[in-house]
Design a protein around this motif. Structure first.
Motif, PDB file in Angstrom:
ATOM      1  N   PRO A   1      39.414  -0.866   5.867  1.00  0.00           N
ATOM      2  CA  PRO A   1      38.342  -0.178   6.600  1.00  0.00           C
ATOM      3  C   PRO A   1      38.924   0.647   7.738  1.00  0.00           C
ATOM      4  O   PRO A   1      39.877   0.223   8.396  1.00  0.00           O
ATOM      5  CB  PRO A   1      37.485  -1.333   7.139  1.00  0.00           C
ATOM      6  N   ARG A   2      38.376   1.830   7.954  1.00  0.00           N
ATOM      7  CA  ARG A   2      38.821   2.678   9.061  1.00  0.00           C
ATOM      8  C   ARG A   2      37.936   2.382  10.263  1.00  0.00           C
ATOM      9  O   ARG A   2      36.814   2.872  10.372  1.00  0.00           O
ATOM     10  CB  ARG A   2      38.718   4.157   8.667  1.00  0.00           C
ATOM     11  N   LEU A   3      38.426   1.539  11.154  1.00  0.00           N
ATOM     12  CA  LEU A   3      37.660   1.132  12.328  1.00  0.00           C
ATOM     13  C   LEU A   3      38.176   1.862  13.557  1.00  0.00           C
ATOM     14  O   LEU A   3      39.379   1.914  13.801  1.00  0.00           O
ATOM     15  CB  LEU A   3      37.781  -0.382  12.545  1.00  0.00           C
ATOM     16  N   ILE A   4      37.259   2.427  14.326  1.00  0.00           N
ATOM     17  CA  ILE A   4      37.599   3.066  15.594  1.00  0.00           C
ATOM     18  C   ILE A   4      36.724   2.475  16.683  1.00  0.00           C
ATOM     19  O   ILE A   4      35.755   1.753  16.400  1.00  0.00           O
ATOM     20  CB  ILE A   4      37.432   4.601  15.536  1.00  0.00           C
ATOM     21  N   GLU A   5      37.060   2.766  17.918  1.00  0.00           N
ATOM     22  CA  GLU A   5      36.332   2.204  19.057  1.00  0.00           C
ATOM     23  C   GLU A   5      34.836   2.481  18.924  1.00  0.00           C
ATOM     24  O   GLU A   5      34.429   3.608  18.647  1.00  0.00           O
ATOM     25  CB  GLU A   5      36.854   2.787  20.364  1.00  0.00           C
ATOM     26  N   GLY A   6      34.046   1.448  19.109  1.00  0.00           N
ATOM     27  CA  GLY A   6      32.602   1.563  18.979  1.00  0.00           C
ATOM     28  C   GLY A   6      32.080   1.026  17.657  1.00  0.00           C
ATOM     29  O   GLY A   6      30.888   0.713  17.541  1.00  0.00           O
ATOM     30  N   ASP A   7      32.963   0.907  16.657  1.00  0.00           N
ATOM     31  CA  ASP A   7      32.553   0.359  15.369  1.00  0.00           C
ATOM     32  C   ASP A   7      32.379  -1.150  15.458  1.00  0.00           C
ATOM     33  O   ASP A   7      33.044  -1.831  16.252  1.00  0.00           O
ATOM     34  CB  ASP A   7      33.591   0.675  14.287  1.00  0.00           C
ATOM     35  N   GLU A   8      31.483  -1.674  14.603  1.00  0.00           N
ATOM     36  CA  GLU A   8      31.328  -3.113  14.497  1.00  0.00           C
ATOM     37  C   GLU A   8      32.645  -3.728  14.038  1.00  0.00           C
ATOM     38  O   GLU A   8      33.333  -3.174  13.189  1.00  0.00           O
ATOM     39  CB  GLU A   8      30.220  -3.437  13.494  1.00  0.00           C
TER      40      GLU A   8
END
Length: 294
Positions: free
Chosen positions: A195-202
């Protein structure tokens, strides 16, 4: 995985057999290029021409009918009065970065073993690096000596630990072990998605904080702990086991797997005869934490 210079110094100082050679390369001290792994890596990076190619493409070098080398050197001579040189190259080892073990089997307790390592550690063999920099060349950059401002970090500190946490998670391991025999080829690693997670993502904060607690211990990570706002590393086995189970459970959620799918992966995951971590109690703990997080 790191601290290689100290290890080789110990071996070198304690060699008792005439046929044991000293270390061939050292990680630092480019003033002695014949002994410096760092110098060797810089020379290789310069010759591979990644920075050169980026400049050539950005400024339409193909239209000039010149070779890459001639076009780039002429352009830099015009802009800053100096051609491209090895000093313009930034090395991966100048920044904290993710590496992973190249030698891996699908029958191991864990196939993927990844870590964030500190700067000034050079990896030459059996450890693959995820590039910490991207090259972005602009008109203003061409005036710089050296051209280090053309290199931009590919990950924030927090993104670095989100990624290493996902790489070390059960879902990713379950995926990558279907693709490998004894090594993790670059193309098989790159085709295996996280998963591509960045700041603010769950799950972003939940995963990076736990991955950092597992990774950032010891004096070498003092600076990184400060950069992350004061991470308290997990050092006891019970604590690390608990944090890793929380991370694994969150990774299942980040991948979007429901409880039935999560239970299937945990049940189907390869068991070794004498596990260090991945025993039945651990798998049950991950499922329980998955339910708690749900």
């Amino acid at each position: 995985m790191y601290g290689g210079a100290q290890f080789y110094q110990f071996c070198y100082n304690n060699a008792v057999y005439d046929n044991i050679d000293g270390p061939k390369f050292w990680s630092v001290d480019e003033n002695k290029p014949e002994e410096s792994a760092q110098h060797r890596v810089r020379e290789k990076a310069f010759n591979s021409g990644t920075l050169k190619r980026a400049i050539y493409d950005e400024f339409d070098g193909e239209e000039s009918n010149k070779s890459q080398k001639a076009f780039v050197n002429d352009l830099l001579e015009e802009k800053r009065g100096k051609p491209l040189s090895e000093s313009d190259i930034r090395l991966d080892c100048e920044e904290y970065r993710i590496v992973f073990r190249d030698i891996a089997r699908s029958s191991d307790e864990r196939t993927m073993i990844a870590s964030v390592i500190p700067p000034e550690i050079v990896c030459l063999d059996s450890v693959r690096t995820i590039k910490p920099f991207e090259i972005d060349v602009s008109e203003e950059v061409l005036n710089d000596v050296p051209l280090h401002s053309a290199y931009e970090r590919a990950f924030t500190d927090e993104e670095l630990f989100v990624l290493v946490g996902l790489l070390n998670s059960i879902p990713f391991d379950f995926l990558i072990r279907t693709k490998v025999n004894t090594h993790i080829p670059k193309y098989k690693f790159e085709e295996s998605q996280t998963p591509r997670l960045i700041e603010g993502d769950e799950w972003f904060d939940y995963i990076w904080t736990r991955a950092a607690r597992l990774n950032c211990y010891g004096d070498d990570f003092e600076q990184m702990r400060d950069r992350l706002g004061g991470v308290e590393p997990a050092t006891t086995m019970d604590e690390r086991r608990e944090v890793q189970a929380e991370l694994d459970a969150a990774a299942f959620h980040a991948y979007g797997l429901d409880r039935k799918q999560t239970a299937f992966v945990l049940e189907d995951f390869h068991r070794v005869q004498n596990p260090r971590l991945m025993d039945e109690n651990y798998f049950q703990s991950v499922l329980e934490k998955y339910d708690e997080l749900a």
